[in-house]
Design a protein around this motif. Structure first.
Motif, PDB file in Angstrom:
ATOM      1  N   HIS A  76       0.827  -1.202   0.000  1.00  0.00           N
ATOM      2  CA  HIS A  76       0.000   0.000   0.000  1.00  0.00           C
ATOM      3  C   HIS A  76       0.871   1.266   0.000  1.00  0.00           C
ATOM      4  O   HIS A  76       2.090   1.189   0.208  1.00  0.00           O
ATOM      5  CB  HIS A  76      -0.920  -0.022   1.216  1.00  0.00           C
ATOM      6  N   GLU A  78       1.259   3.685   2.114  1.00  0.00           N
ATOM      7  CA  GLU A  78       2.007   3.957   3.353  1.00  0.00           C
ATOM      8  C   GLU A  78       3.314   3.150   3.388  1.00  0.00           C
ATOM      9  O   GLU A  78       4.372   3.651   3.779  1.00  0.00           O
ATOM     10  CB  GLU A  78       1.172   3.577   4.582  1.00  0.00           C
ATOM     11  N   CYS A 104      -5.310   1.177   6.336  1.00  0.00           N
ATOM     12  CA  CYS A 104      -6.075  -0.057   6.578  1.00  0.00           C
ATOM     13  C   CYS A 104      -5.581  -0.740   7.852  1.00  0.00           C
ATOM     14  O   CYS A 104      -4.454  -0.525   8.298  1.00  0.00           O
ATOM     15  CB  CYS A 104      -5.949  -0.993   5.380  1.00  0.00           C
ATOM     16  N   CYS A 113      -1.611  -1.466   7.278  1.00  0.00           N
ATOM     17  CA  CYS A 113      -0.738  -0.287   7.246  1.00  0.00           C
ATOM     18  C   CYS A 113      -0.618   0.341   8.625  1.00  0.00           C
ATOM     19  O   CYS A 113       0.407   0.944   8.950  1.00  0.00           O
ATOM     20  CB  CYS A 113      -1.272   0.742   6.259  1.00  0.00           C
TER      21      CYS A 113
END
Ligand code: AOF
Ligand code: ZN
Length: 375
Positions: A76, A78, A104, A113
């Protein structure tokens, strides 16, 4: 909106739901969120059906890492930003994370994350908008707060909501985002029936191609192929990625199109599909999507579900007028890009059922006409 010079950046901004906030005109949290949005823009056309989340890590007013989510199953935004910081020799401990979407907190194809941000020692998380995915939906923010991390949400919230609208629709309905694009004459017509009309000047074609790049599929009716014989390919000049697939979908329910149409020619990464209702003679190298009949064609809603199942998060509908009218009257259009030329196209005027609730969000004027975006 004032007149815009149609640079590739402006075309990309309009094709992705912009114009977007300019970091150079902003201060504080809003400035860094605008930078996170700029990161996110790099993922449009690649991340579907996931959201192209952008993230920047900031320490003492300086960006130490940036990242974006570009493919379902890959890390992701991040995580990409944390890795970027590491690659730059920066320590994320004590930094602030600016993320366009709530981090998430679930184990999906990748890990949460929230955990990565906590383990990285991030001290403050600034979020554009909550993730309505039921597996997240405020849970990410709660976990961060429970760890003593300062959390702020809603920074550039309107822009982040607009940016992630295609994902929000997909997660709530299972349907892809549908963008309609039409180029009309000043008389509101597409030109004489059965005749090709070039009302779109070359520089506006750039916008049309940005719209293709921002989508994972394009849909046209049979008449458009018969009249214009387009290739329907994604030819946007910015680099693509090997995993990107751009599907060209032709509604040819009874299989009437000839084998010589240019659209059937194979192009790497850009498969062609024929939407059919019966069992017409196969078209070489073309896969058929079998759909239930509806009206004089096929069920457009079923087509959209089929495309969603293929991982398509954004669909571009390029015409013709009858197909555009069908999508609109069935309430299937989320965004309408209309180029209205200053010259008449000299055909029957289209009476498009444009929803009253749509507001004119963006418009740009060029010497030969006006581009408008309705949502
Ligand atoms: C984030 N950052 O960059 C994205 C998020 O299957 P996964 O593990 O890839 O998870 C997909 C879900 O995660 C997606 O449905 C959405 O709720 C969220 N997307 N979240 O923190 C990101 N792309
Ligand atoms: Zn995540």
């Amino acid at each position: 909106m004032p007149d815009l010079e149609l640079t590739p950046e402006v075309a990309w901004a309009l094709a992705t739901g912009g114009p977007w906030p300019n970091p150079a005109e902003l201060e504080g949290d809003a400035r860094f969120m605008a930078l996170a949005l700029q990161e996110g823009l790099k993922g449009v056309g690649f991340a579907s059906p996931n959201p192209p989340v952008g993230c920047v890590l900031v320490r003492e007013g300086r960006v130490i890492g940036a990242g974006v989510h570009t493919r379902a199953g890959d890390p992701h935004g991040e995580i990409m930003a944390l890795r970027d910081a590491e690659a730059r020799g920066e320590d994320p401990k004590g930094s602030e994370a600016f993320v366009t979407l709530e981090p998430c907190c679930h184990h999906g194809r990748t890990g949460p994350c929230t955990l990565a941000l906590i383990q990285g020692g991030v001290a403050r998380v600034v979020v554009g908008v909550r993730d309505p995915n039921p597996r997240v939906d405020g849970g990410g923010l709660a976990i961060l707060r429970a760890q003593g991390i300062a959390v702020k949400e809603g920074v550039l919230g309107e822009a982040c909501t607009r940016f992630h609208a295609p994902f929000f629709k997909y997660i709530r309905t299972g349907l892809p985002w549908v963008t309609l694009k039409l180029a009309l004459g000043s008389d509101g017509s597409l030109g004489p029936v059965g005749q090709t009309t070039k009302v779109t000047p070359p520089y506006v074609q750039r916008l049309a191609h940005a719209l293709r790049r921002a989508s994972e599929a394009v849909v046209v009716g049979r008449h458009t192929i018969e009249v214009d014989d387009p290739q329907l390919t994604d030819r946007w000049p910015a680099p693509s990625a090997p995993h990107r697939s751009f599907s060209r979908v032709i509604l040819d329910e009874d299989g009437q199109l000839p084998a010589i149409a240019r659209v059937w020619a194979p192009v790497a990464g850009q498969p062609v599909f024929r939407a059919v209702t019966g069992d017409p003679v196969p078209q070489r190298g073309v896969e058929d999507l079998h759909l239930p009949p509806e009206g004089r064609g096929c069920s457009l809603r079923h087509l959209l579900y089929e495309l969603a199942a293929m991982g398509v998060g954004r669909v571009l509908v390029e015409g013709g007028g009858t197909l555009a009218g069908s999508f609109l009257s069935q309430g299937l259009v989320d965004e309408f890009h209309r180029f209205q030329s200053d010259l008449p196209a000299l055909g029957p005027s289209l009476n498009l059922p444009i929803p009253a609730a749509w507001l004119l969000r963006a418009s740009a004027r060029w010497p030969t006409g006006r581009w408008e975006v309705w949502r």
